[in-house]
Design an enzyme around this catalytic site. Structure first.
Site, PDB file in Angstrom:
ATOM      1  N   LYS A  24       0.836  -1.208   0.000  1.00 18.11           N
ATOM      2  CA  LYS A  24       0.000   0.000   0.000  1.00 18.11           C
ATOM      3  C   LYS A  24       0.872   1.260   0.000  1.00 18.11           C
ATOM      4  CE  LYS A  24      -1.816   1.610   4.006  1.00 18.11           C
ATOM      5  NZ  LYS A  24      -1.468   3.028   4.214  1.00 18.11           N
ATOM      6  N   ASN A  25       1.877   1.278   0.876  1.00 19.44           N
ATOM      7  CA  ASN A  25       2.659   2.504   1.036  1.00 19.44           C
ATOM      8  C   ASN A  25       3.564   2.799  -0.153  1.00 19.44           C
ATOM      9  OD1 ASN A  25       1.415   2.873   3.433  1.00 19.44           O
ATOM     10  ND2 ASN A  25       3.198   2.428   4.730  1.00 19.44           N
ATOM     11  N   ARG A  94      -4.646  10.300   4.906  1.00 19.12           N
ATOM     12  CA  ARG A  94      -3.480  11.128   5.164  1.00 19.12           C
ATOM     13  C   ARG A  94      -2.531  11.152   3.947  1.00 19.12           C
ATOM     14  NH1 ARG A  94       0.327  14.266   8.075  1.00 19.12           N
ATOM     15  NH2 ARG A  94       2.341  13.466   7.495  1.00 19.12           N
ATOM     16  N   CYS A 118      -5.812  11.276  10.434  1.00 21.76           N
ATOM     17  CA  CYS A 118      -4.784  11.579  11.435  1.00 21.76           C
ATOM     18  C   CYS A 118      -4.996  10.831  12.741  1.00 21.76           C
ATOM     19  CB  CYS A 118      -4.735  13.081  11.683  1.00 21.76           C
ATOM     20  SG  CYS A 118      -4.114  13.963  10.266  1.00 21.76           S
ATOM     21  N   ARG A 123       0.298  14.399  13.187  1.00 19.84           N
ATOM     22  CA  ARG A 123       0.909  14.144  11.856  1.00 19.84           C
ATOM     23  C   ARG A 123       1.004  15.415  11.012  1.00 19.84           C
ATOM     24  NH1 ARG A 123      -0.931   8.210   9.810  1.00 19.84           N
ATOM     25  NH2 ARG A 123       1.006   8.331   8.680  1.00 19.84           N
ATOM     26  N   PRO A 124       1.884  16.319  11.415  1.00 20.25           N
ATOM     27  CA  PRO A 124       2.002  17.604  10.714  1.00 20.25           C
ATOM     28  C   PRO A 124       2.614  17.443   9.315  1.00 20.25           C
ATOM     29  CG  PRO A 124       3.720  17.378  12.370  1.00 20.25           C
ATOM     30  CD  PRO A 124       2.843  16.172  12.504  1.00 20.25           C
ATOM     31  N   ILE A 125       2.550  18.520   8.528  1.00 17.30           N
ATOM     32  CA  ILE A 125       3.158  18.465   7.187  1.00 17.30           C
ATOM     33  C   ILE A 125       4.169  19.606   6.997  1.00 17.30           C
ATOM     34  CG2 ILE A 125       1.316  17.186   6.015  1.00 17.30           C
ATOM     35  CD1 ILE A 125       0.295  19.913   4.950  1.00 17.30           C
ATOM     36  N   ASP A 126       4.685  20.117   8.134  1.00 18.74           N
ATOM     37  CA  ASP A 126       5.613  21.248   8.057  1.00 18.74           C
ATOM     38  C   ASP A 126       6.873  20.914   7.236  1.00 18.74           C
ATOM     39  OD1 ASP A 126       5.870  19.506  10.365  1.00 18.74           O
ATOM     40  OD2 ASP A 126       7.593  20.721  10.945  1.00 18.74           O
ATOM     41  N   ASP A 308       4.822   0.649  11.940  1.00 21.95           N
ATOM     42  CA  ASP A 308       3.601  -0.041  11.495  1.00 21.95           C
ATOM     43  C   ASP A 308       3.529  -1.480  12.022  1.00 21.95           C
ATOM     44  OD1 ASP A 308       2.516   1.704   8.803  1.00 21.95           O
ATOM     45  OD2 ASP A 308       4.560   1.979   9.474  1.00 21.95           O
ATOM     46  N   ILE A 330       8.064   6.997  16.693  1.00 22.64           N
ATOM     47  CA  ILE A 330       7.626   7.673  15.475  1.00 22.64           C
ATOM     48  C   ILE A 330       6.278   8.382  15.658  1.00 22.64           C
ATOM     49  CG2 ILE A 330       7.235   7.450  12.976  1.00 22.64           C
ATOM     50  CD1 ILE A 330      10.064   6.634  13.736  1.00 22.64           C
ATOM     51  N   ARG A 400      -8.206  -0.714   4.675  1.00 22.55           N
ATOM     52  CA  ARG A 400      -7.299   0.259   4.053  1.00 22.55           C
ATOM     53  C   ARG A 400      -5.979  -0.390   3.673  1.00 22.55           C
ATOM     54  NH1 ARG A 400      -8.049   5.982   7.071  1.00 22.55           N
ATOM     55  NH2 ARG A 400      -6.883   6.592   5.252  1.00 22.55           N
TER      56      ARG A 400
HETATM   57  C1  UD1 Z   1       4.553   6.849   6.173  1.00 23.82           C
HETATM   58  C2  UD1 Z   1       3.695   5.612   6.041  1.00 23.82           C
HETATM   59  C3  UD1 Z   1       3.255   5.130   7.406  1.00 23.82           C
HETATM   60  C4  UD1 Z   1       4.464   4.916   8.285  1.00 23.82           C
HETATM   61  C5  UD1 Z   1       5.346   6.156   8.328  1.00 23.82           C
HETATM   62  C6  UD1 Z   1       6.643   5.959   9.086  1.00 23.82           C
HETATM   63  C7  UD1 Z   1       2.618   5.905   3.890  1.00 23.82           C
HETATM   64  C8  UD1 Z   1       1.351   6.116   3.137  1.00 23.82           C
HETATM   65  N1  UD1 Z   1       2.541   5.936   5.241  1.00 23.82           N
HETATM   66  O1  UD1 Z   1       3.748   7.850   6.765  1.00 23.82           O
HETATM   67  O2  UD1 Z   1       2.526   3.910   7.258  1.00 23.82           O
HETATM   68  O3  UD1 Z   1       4.049   4.596   9.585  1.00 23.82           O
HETATM   69  O4  UD1 Z   1       5.688   6.563   6.987  1.00 23.82           O
HETATM   70  O5  UD1 Z   1       7.359   4.914   8.544  1.00 23.82           O
HETATM   71  O6  UD1 Z   1       3.665   5.673   3.308  1.00 23.82           O
HETATM   72  N2  UD1 Z   1       6.545  14.559  10.655  1.00 23.82           N
HETATM   73  C9  UD1 Z   1       6.608  15.883  11.003  1.00 23.82           C
HETATM   74  N3  UD1 Z   1       6.409  16.815  10.030  1.00 23.82           N
HETATM   75  C10 UD1 Z   1       6.175  16.466   8.736  1.00 23.82           C
HETATM   76  C11 UD1 Z   1       6.113  15.108   8.392  1.00 23.82           C
HETATM   77  C12 UD1 Z   1       6.308  14.166   9.394  1.00 23.82           C
HETATM   78  O7  UD1 Z   1       6.823  16.229  12.161  1.00 23.82           O
HETATM   79  O8  UD1 Z   1       6.011  17.368   7.893  1.00 23.82           O
HETATM   80  C13 UD1 Z   1       6.725  13.531  11.709  1.00 23.82           C
HETATM   81  C14 UD1 Z   1       5.464  12.693  11.922  1.00 23.82           C
HETATM   82  O9  UD1 Z   1       4.570  13.313  12.821  1.00 23.82           O
HETATM   83  C15 UD1 Z   1       6.036  11.414  12.463  1.00 23.82           C
HETATM   84  C16 UD1 Z   1       7.379  11.294  11.724  1.00 23.82           C
HETATM   85  O10 UD1 Z   1       7.676  12.595  11.238  1.00 23.82           O
HETATM   86  O11 UD1 Z   1       6.288  11.545  13.838  1.00 23.82           O
HETATM   87  C17 UD1 Z   1       7.399  10.310  10.575  1.00 23.82           C
HETATM   88  O12 UD1 Z   1       6.414  10.670   9.654  1.00 23.82           O
HETATM   89  P1  UD1 Z   1       6.524  10.326   8.099  1.00 23.82           P
HETATM   90  O13 UD1 Z   1       7.767   9.550   7.844  1.00 23.82           O
HETATM   91  O14 UD1 Z   1       6.314  11.584   7.327  1.00 23.82           O
HETATM   92  O15 UD1 Z   1       5.272   9.361   7.898  1.00 23.82           O
HETATM   93  P2  UD1 Z   1       4.207   9.376   6.750  1.00 23.82           P
HETATM   94  O16 UD1 Z   1       4.866   9.682   5.444  1.00 23.82           O
HETATM   95  O17 UD1 Z   1       3.021  10.159   7.169  1.00 23.82           O
END
Ligand code: UD1
Length: 419
Positions: A24-25, A94, A118, A123-126, A308, A330, A400
């Site tokens: 999926k990912n 997400r 979320c 789960r921010p996107i900064d 995961d 994480i 999902r």
């Molecule tokens: C992806 C996977 C998810 C997996 C995760 C970590 C997909 C669809 N999902 O999620 O299944 O659990 O990787 O391996 O591929 N963070 C920030 N700011 C940001 C982005 C992330 O602070 O802008 C933090 C998150 O809150 C979290 C950490 O970084 O604590 C890891 O997140 P990230 O690697 O971005 O996970 P996803 O891509 O959402």
């Protein structure tokens, strides 16, 4: 959304052979990436999951034509017209945020709202936003809507991620692939799914080097063409079936897996007392001995133990005699399986990032609620090993990430039905 349930009669060994479906990912970012080229892509081994269909609906809403042909999804992005994703579609999952980089890459404009899904915490996107901004994007946020523009020519940048975010690495790759300069992502996520995305993009004519290492170098190209690409096997689904065998004292052959992507997970199953033998594209697991507790298990970015898989191993450790400790590094809300597992009789204390599992207690069936995808899978595993019937509700979360989990488990000797 109907609240479908899974009814699990526990106490039966999970044994036999099973094929693991596509990841999926990996499929989700690759599907988003297909809109970068104005032609047809065929994505093989694309799992039949609700999140995949949600991605196809987004692609269709933007003017792409998507159709499923056997295990493949065919996407024709020649008529891509829209650059806006509705709030309702963004809320569904997400990972819809990965469309931001792809749409910007192709159309240089994109409008979407903050993503949903979320349930694992804020789960921010900064990091996505600051990375794309370094690439030259102008991003304006207004009432939860992101209005983004990317210059016609991206002339490259050096982007050092504060932490190796999977989604941010993918978004930057997608936005930087069409351009004229060289973009370097430092402290990039190293997950195998990043390698798969770069594999698809390179098959389309992109120039990406270093995927799978901390430094990804993207040399911009003028345009991409369509390609046929096979999605990698789902390593989390593989771990879930391994968990099902382990928690019931069974024996299983997994087919169509890549053991080389699963070192840390395999090592955890071995520490728990299972015998694991990877060979070629198969893994054999045998759990004939009583399970061992694990002193401390820490989740970490790849190649560390994946977050995961953490709820899956938590379910396993409820059956291991003695105390196990899990440190979740994480996602802060990744212990949501714990209170539900307690309903089945497990002894788990979870506070902040740490959970302590006093394993070895008998589990007995009860009504439990899946609070997210992997917590749902953990409850199914616990139900398989509990006495009596366990009812798991909110099965839409499980759908999902797992293709017909109940049929797969039934084929391996379990008694699971959907109702
Ligand atoms: C992806 C996977 C998810 C997996 C995760 C970590 C997909 C669809 N999902 O999620 O299944 O659990 O990787 O391996 O591929 N963070 C920030 N700011 C940001 C982005 C992330 O602070 O802008 C933090 C998150 O809150 C979290 C950490 O970084 O604590 C890891 O997140 P990230 O690697 O971005 O996970 P996803 O891509 O959402």
């Amino acid at each position: 959304m109907t609240n479908t349930k899974l009814y699990i009669e526990g106490g039966r060994k999970i044994s036999g052979e099973i094929r693991v479906h596509g990841a999926k990912n990996s499929a989700l970012p690759i599907l988003a990436a297909t809109l970068l080229n104005p032609s047809v892509s065929v994505i093989e081994n694309c799992p039949a999951l609700s999140d995949v269909y949600a991605s196809c609906r987004i692609l269709s809403s933007l003017g792409c034509r998507c159709r499923r042909v056997g295990d493949a999804v065919e996407i024709d992005a020649s008529d891509l017209s829209g650059c806006e994703i509705s709030e309702q579609m963004m809320r569904q999952m997400r990972s819809s945020i990965v469309f931001l980089g792809a749409i910007l890459g192709r159309l240089r404009r994109c409008r979407l709202s903050f993503p949903g899904g979320c349930e694992l915490g804020p789960r921010p996107i900064d990091i996505h936003i600051s990375g794309l901004t370094k690439l030259g994007a102008r991003i304006i946020e207004d009432h939860g809507v992101l209005d983004c523009a990317l210059p016609e020519t991206v002339s490259g940048a050096v982007i050092n991620l504060p932490l190796p975010s999977v989604g941010a690495t993918e978004n930057i790759m997608l936005a930087a692939v069409i351009g004229s300069g060289e973009t370097v992502i430092q402290n990039a996520a190293r997950e195998p799914e990043i390698v798969d995305l770069s594999g698809y993009l390179n098959a389309c004519g992109a120039k990406i080097a270093g995927a799978g290492t901390s430094t990804v170098v993207i040399t911009g190209v003028k345009a991409l063409h369509g390609a046929k690409y096979r999605v990698m096997p789902d390593r989390i689904v593989a771990a879930t079936y391994m968990g099902a065998a382990a928690v019931t004292g069974g024996e299983l052959i997994l087919r169509d897996v890549r053991a080389q992507d699963m070192h840390s997970t395999i090592s955890v199953f071995e520490q728990a007392g299972c015998s694991v033998y990877p060979y070629n594209d198969r893994i054999f697991i045998s759990a004939k001995k009583p399970l061992n507790a694990i002193k401390t298990l820490r989740t970490a970015p790849y190649p560390g133990f994946p977050t995961d898989c953490q709820p899956i191993v938590m379910a396993l450790l409820t059956r291991a005699k003695g105390a196990s400790v899990i440190v979740e590094n994480i996602f802060e809300n990744r212990f949501r399986a714990a209170p539900e597992l307690r309903r089945l009789g497990a002894d788990i204390k979870a506070e902040g990032r740490v959970a302590v599992i006093e394993g070895g207690k008998r589990l007995s069936g009860a009504a439990v609620v899946a609070t997210d995808l992997r917590a749902g899978a953990a409850l199914v595993l616990a139900g398989l090993s509990a006495d009596g019937t366990t009812t798991v509700s909110n099965v839409h979360y499980i759908d999902r990430g797992y293709e017909q989990l109940e049929s797969a488990l039934t084929g391996l000797g379990a008694r699971v039905r959907r109702g």
